[in-house]
Design a protein around this motif. Structure first.
Motif, mmCIF file in Angstrom:
data_model
loop_
_atom_site.group_PDB
_atom_site.id
_atom_site.type_symbol
_atom_site.label_atom_id
_atom_site.label_comp_id
_atom_site.label_asym_id
_atom_site.label_seq_id
_atom_site.Cartn_x
_atom_site.Cartn_y
_atom_site.Cartn_z
ATOM 1 N N ARG A 30 0.941 -1.209 -0.039
ATOM 2 C CA ARG A 30 -0.166 -0.048 -0.151
ATOM 3 C C ARG A 30 0.986 1.254 -0.054
ATOM 4 O O ARG A 30 1.740 1.372 0.483
ATOM 5 C CB ARG A 30 -0.592 -0.064 1.168
ATOM 6 C CG ARG A 30 -1.575 -1.305 1.336
ATOM 7 C CD ARG A 30 -2.875 -1.085 2.215
ATOM 8 N NE ARG A 30 -3.757 -0.177 2.219
ATOM 9 C CZ ARG A 30 -4.252 0.643 2.956
ATOM 10 N NH1 ARG A 30 -4.063 0.322 4.187
ATOM 11 N NH2 ARG A 30 -5.360 1.414 2.692
ATOM 12 N N THR A 39 1.844 -4.514 3.087
ATOM 13 C CA THR A 39 0.598 -4.713 4.064
ATOM 14 C C THR A 39 1.148 -6.341 4.601
ATOM 15 O O THR A 39 1.044 -7.112 4.195
ATOM 16 C CB THR A 39 -0.471 -5.281 2.880
ATOM 17 O OG1 THR A 39 -0.827 -3.995 2.145
ATOM 18 C CG2 THR A 39 -1.772 -5.683 3.650
ATOM 19 N N ALA A 47 -2.260 -6.905 -3.073
ATOM 20 C CA ALA A 47 -2.620 -5.654 -2.761
ATOM 21 C C ALA A 47 -3.397 -4.996 -3.781
ATOM 22 O O ALA A 47 -2.810 -5.043 -5.055
ATOM 23 C CB ALA A 47 -1.640 -4.686 -2.286
ATOM 24 N N ASN A 55 -10.230 3.576 3.194
ATOM 25 C CA ASN A 55 -9.633 4.514 4.353
ATOM 26 C C ASN A 55 -9.985 5.839 4.228
ATOM 27 O O ASN A 55 -10.650 6.457 5.184
ATOM 28 C CB ASN A 55 -7.980 4.645 4.402
ATOM 29 C CG ASN A 55 -7.494 3.278 4.959
ATOM 30 O OD1 ASN A 55 -8.166 2.348 5.552
ATOM 31 N ND2 ASN A 55 -6.290 2.800 4.357
ATOM 32 N N ARG A 204 -0.323 4.135 10.599
ATOM 33 C CA ARG A 204 0.530 2.765 10.707
ATOM 34 C C ARG A 204 0.754 2.556 11.948
ATOM 35 O O ARG A 204 0.719 3.316 12.810
ATOM 36 C CB ARG A 204 1.803 2.957 9.819
ATOM 37 C CG ARG A 204 1.648 3.065 8.488
ATOM 38 C CD ARG A 204 3.012 3.269 7.678
ATOM 39 N NE ARG A 204 4.027 3.857 8.262
ATOM 40 C CZ ARG A 204 4.410 5.031 7.844
ATOM 41 N NH1 ARG A 204 3.565 5.554 6.851
ATOM 42 N NH2 ARG A 204 5.344 5.860 8.261
ATOM 43 N N TRP A 234 -6.105 -4.276 12.911
ATOM 44 C CA TRP A 234 -5.455 -3.416 11.789
ATOM 45 C C TRP A 234 -4.868 -4.500 10.700
ATOM 46 O O TRP A 234 -5.261 -4.037 9.694
ATOM 47 C CB TRP A 234 -4.350 -2.454 12.382
ATOM 48 C CG TRP A 234 -3.620 -1.726 11.269
ATOM 49 C CD1 TRP A 234 -4.046 -0.590 10.502
ATOM 50 C CD2 TRP A 234 -2.380 -2.120 10.615
ATOM 51 N NE1 TRP A 234 -2.981 -0.246 9.789
ATOM 52 C CE2 TRP A 234 -2.079 -1.206 9.572
ATOM 53 C CE3 TRP A 234 -1.416 -3.102 10.794
ATOM 54 C CZ2 TRP A 234 -1.039 -0.957 8.786
ATOM 55 C CZ3 TRP A 234 -0.357 -3.049 9.714
ATOM 56 C CH2 TRP A 234 -0.064 -1.943 8.936
ATOM 57 N N GLN A 238 -6.316 -4.633 6.766
ATOM 58 C CA GLN A 238 -5.221 -4.464 5.579
ATOM 59 C C GLN A 238 -5.709 -5.736 4.727
ATOM 60 O O GLN A 238 -5.269 -5.646 3.388
ATOM 61 C CB GLN A 238 -3.873 -4.515 6.079
ATOM 62 C CG GLN A 238 -3.501 -3.443 6.848
ATOM 63 C CD GLN A 238 -3.869 -1.945 6.462
ATOM 64 O OE1 GLN A 238 -3.631 -1.334 5.244
ATOM 65 N NE2 GLN A 238 -4.833 -1.354 7.213
#
Length: 748
Positions: A30, A39, A47, A55, A204, A234, A238
């Motif tokens: 990403r 990711t 991805a 997001n 992140r 998280w 992802q």
């Protein structure tokens, strides 16, 4: 510490570090404004590069005076999910599978059962609330109105969050998003658990760590249980961005380790106990063995676990199993989808069959097999390319002529327009709409008192573009006895959202599949058909239908692309620049969409870009919701916002504060942004740094956007042929096939 801001929705599946689009069929990472972050959860498996960024969708929290179609769609899906959750709540009978497990397997299973038994906080799926009432049918003679959508978070909440963010050194621009995600009292939640900042898009773990240290001081450590739980969620988020609805337990554990979580097993157990994720055990079919039929009650959740070593183990019948961990929302969507499909398959009524026999008599030629299949089956799959759309069109026409209630849903307005042209007649436009419009209530038939669509037949074209939540919402809306046809091209790119619904249905082979034999016409059709079979053939193009333009580097690729769009294609073929699309593998890089759009704007519509970089006449790509892109043109800009003329819609007004998050220049698109739409001419740019993003589905989709002419700006050398021959769609981890085998095959 400065958590990165999310890119526009068009960058949902963003660029890799080589500047290429990491789409659902490509390994990748990403990217946020040129910087790449891996990711971890996918271990480099895939991805996406779809239009519409999850997001940034969370950042669109500003109240709007009128409810847009996109907001209505999201609200309708949210209502459907709540209803699904409440229906699932009643199905909490214990499951005996896994009773003999030990070690990590027993611990994980115990964590899930603790949630189910109420010993630990439970999620809504385990609640005892009454079923949610269905939406009432609309008044006769009126079109269904879009569902209402909640407004932005209270300004008081946003200001309180902004204060906490300032204390922790985080950008205050995150405040509206964090307030929307965490709700009322978000500031207190952040103080208690600073790692909840990870729920904001673009943040992140290392940035959340810095925020936590600033708030908690020296006592903040990587072994904090709150951190492990937040990072696990998280990582699963992802994975969803990359198309997975769940992750194998060893993959999740390894990813947690790479994020500095000292005890991944404890972090997973804590996440399960909180009810934010669920654990499952899926049987792995032995090679060559017939599909295994799992005898379980409809809707019952199969619990999943593994041995302490992390690998698959054998169940009580001696068959290998795998352990999956997934977010609750996608688990519920897959279970609801499987339940709903089984309901349609098993609920065909005897009454009304004469109407279907009459519909079958109305059809001849290539569509006969499809119509006959629909007369006796509640669920039918139909595969083929662009020319194959004539067969669902014939089915739609025959069923309507026989007096049946019918509707067809496509992925894009352009797809609707092409289908309506095949149908012909004044009423064609009333029979066709987009999936988004149907779910929002802006298009399609009304709903009855129970909230189900008043339909005898629903045909969903562009079926590979359906994510699991949209598919579940559609199926849940169909009445008992209704027929459902999924039609699409299995060689094209998969959905922008998580899941691979169409591919999973094809893999289960539990319902009829009608394969169209209609070839796509012309040299472009011949080329694309060969790509779908893994062959990059040299095709005769006497009318300059296909042109290869070799380039040495990215700079030359941009120069030649602008020359083709602005001069060569209009002069040689009579196709104006406004009917030509440029497709490139990524947003970043020297020949990505950003660089190409800047060069094309300078040549085709130069201007100061006084409104967020846009001027009247600019071609744009508007992303009203995750996974959706609407091509259009800027009409004007005023105090209300940016006025856009989009295909298949009235003028759309995008407020000033939402322009950066939902509008980008649109002369150049990624393949995922372009899927579902076709242009008179397409220029596909393949720079040398795009090699890692190329795959057979990507090339198939990109080349197939052209109707009359295809130019390939080719700097990838032999990587293009290798991608077509050797790089198929990357696998996605889903549970749908297992659930479908349980629901569909056991009922046959």
């Amino acid at each position: 510490m400065a958590p990165g801001q999310p890119d526009a929705p068009g960058e949902h599946h963003a660029d890799g570090d080589d500047g290429t689009e990491a789409d659902t069929q490509a390994d990748g990472a990403r990217e946020a404004d040129g910087t790449t972050r891996t990711t971890e959860a996918t271990q480099g498996t895939e991805a996406d590069s779809a239009d519409g960024e999850r997001n940034s969708a969370r950042t669109d929290t500003t109240a709007v005076a009128e409810v847009s179609e996109a907001e209505a769609e999201l609200a309708a899906q949210r209502i459907e999910r709540e209803r699904i959750e409440r229906r699932k709540a009643g199905k909490t009978s214990p499951i005996e599978s896994g009773a003999k497990l030990s070690g990590k397997a027993a611990d994980l299973l115990a964590a899930v059962r603790a949630v189910e038994g109420g010993e630990k906080p439970a999620s809504t799926v385990f609640g005892d609330s009454d079923p949610a009432p269905r939406r009432p049918a609309p008044a006769p003679g009126h079109r269904p109105q879009p569902a209402p959508t909640p407004g932005a978070p209270a300004s008081k909440t946003v200001e309180a969050v902004r204060g906490v963010l300032a204390e922790g050194g985080a950008p205050d621009a995150l405040a509206p998003q964090v307030a929307a995600v965490l709700g009322e009292g978000a500031d207190a939640v952040l103080r208690k658990d600073p790692w909840q900042l990870l729920r904001a898009g673009g943040v992140r773990p290392d940035q959340a760590d810095g925020f936590a240290r600033a708030l908690l001081g020296a006592g903040c450590g990587t072994d904090d249980e709150r951190r492990g739980r937040a990072v696990a969620v998280w990582l699963l988020e992802q994975a969803a961005v990359a198309g997975h609805t769940a992750l194998e337990l060893p993959v999740l554990s390894a990813a947690l380790g790479r994020q500095g979580v000292p005890d991944p097993d404890a972090a997973v157990q804590s996440t399960l106990a909180s009810g934010e994720a669920l654990v499952f055990q899926d049987a792995l079919e032995e090679p060559g063995a017939p599909a295994r039929r799992e005898e379980q009650p409809a809707g019952q959740r199969a619990e999943r676990t593994t041995e302490p070593g992390g690998g698959p183990q054998d169940d009580e019948e001696g068959l290998p199993v795998r352990v999956l961990v997934g977010l609750e929302r996608y688990a519920l969507a897959e279970e609801s989808l499987a339940d709903g499909l089984a309901r349609l398959v098993n609920s065909l009524p005897e009454e009304g069959e004469e109407s279907w026999r009459e519909a079958a008599r109305e059809v001849s030629g290539a569509a006969t097999e499809l119509v006959r299949a629909v007369t006796v089956h509640g669920l039918v799959l139909h595969t083929g390319g662009e020319a194959a759309r004539a067969e669902p069109a014939a089915l739609l026409h025959a069923a309507r002529t026989a007096g049946l209630r019918v509707f067809a849903a496509c992925h894009t307005p352009d797809g609707c327009h092409r289908l309506a042209e095949l149908l012909g007649g004044d009423a064609a436009e009333q029979l066709v709409g987009t999936v988004a419009g149907l779910l929002s209530g802006a298009e399609g038939p009304g709903r009855d008192a129970e909230g189900t669509l008043e339909l005898d037949l629903l045909i969903v074209l562009d079926a590979p573009q359906l994510d699991v939540e949209s598919a579940a919402a559609l199926v849940e809306s169909l009445p008992d006895g209704g027929r459902l046809v999924f039609s699409g091209d299995p060689s094209a790119l998969w959905s922008a959202g998580p899941g691979r619904v169409f591919a999973d249905l094809l893999g289960v082979r539990a319902c009829p599949r009608i394969v169209s034999r209609a070839p796509d016409p012309g040299p472009i059709g011949e080329l694309v058909s060969g790509i779908g079979a893994g062959e990059l053939d040299q095709v005769a193009a006497p009318g300059k239908e296909i042109v290869i333009v070799p380039v040495r580097d990215a700079g030359e690729a941009v120069h030649r692309t602008v020359q083709l769009v602005a001069d060569s294609v209009p002069r040689a073929l009579g196709v104006p620049a406004g009917q030509t699309v440029v497709i490139t593998p990524g947003h970043g890089g020297a020949a990505g969409t950003r660089a190409l759009n800047a060069a094309l704007k300078e040549r085709l519509n130069p201007g100061p870009g006084q409104f967020g970089g846009f001027d009247p006449g600019d071609r744009i790509a508007y992303s009203p919701a995750p996974g959706r892109t609407m091509p259009g043109v800027v009409v004007k800009a005023d105090i209300d916002g940016l006025h856009l003329s989009c295909t298949g819609a009235a003028v759309v007004v995008v407020p000033r504060d939402r322009v950066a998050g939902s509008v980008r220049h649109g002369w150049a698109l990624t393949a995922h942004q372009a899927v579902g739409t076709r242009w008179a001419a397409a220029v596909v740019v393949l720079p040398g740094d795009a090699v890692q993003a190329l795959s057979r589905p990507w090339v198939y989709t990109a080349f197939g956007r052209a109707l009359r002419h295809l130019s390939v700006v080719h700097g990838a050398e032999q990587a293009l042929a290798r991608a077509v021959a050797e790089v198929p769609a990357k696998p996605r981890t889903t549970r749908l096939q297992t659930l479908l085998r349980t629901q569909l095959l056991s009922s046959n």
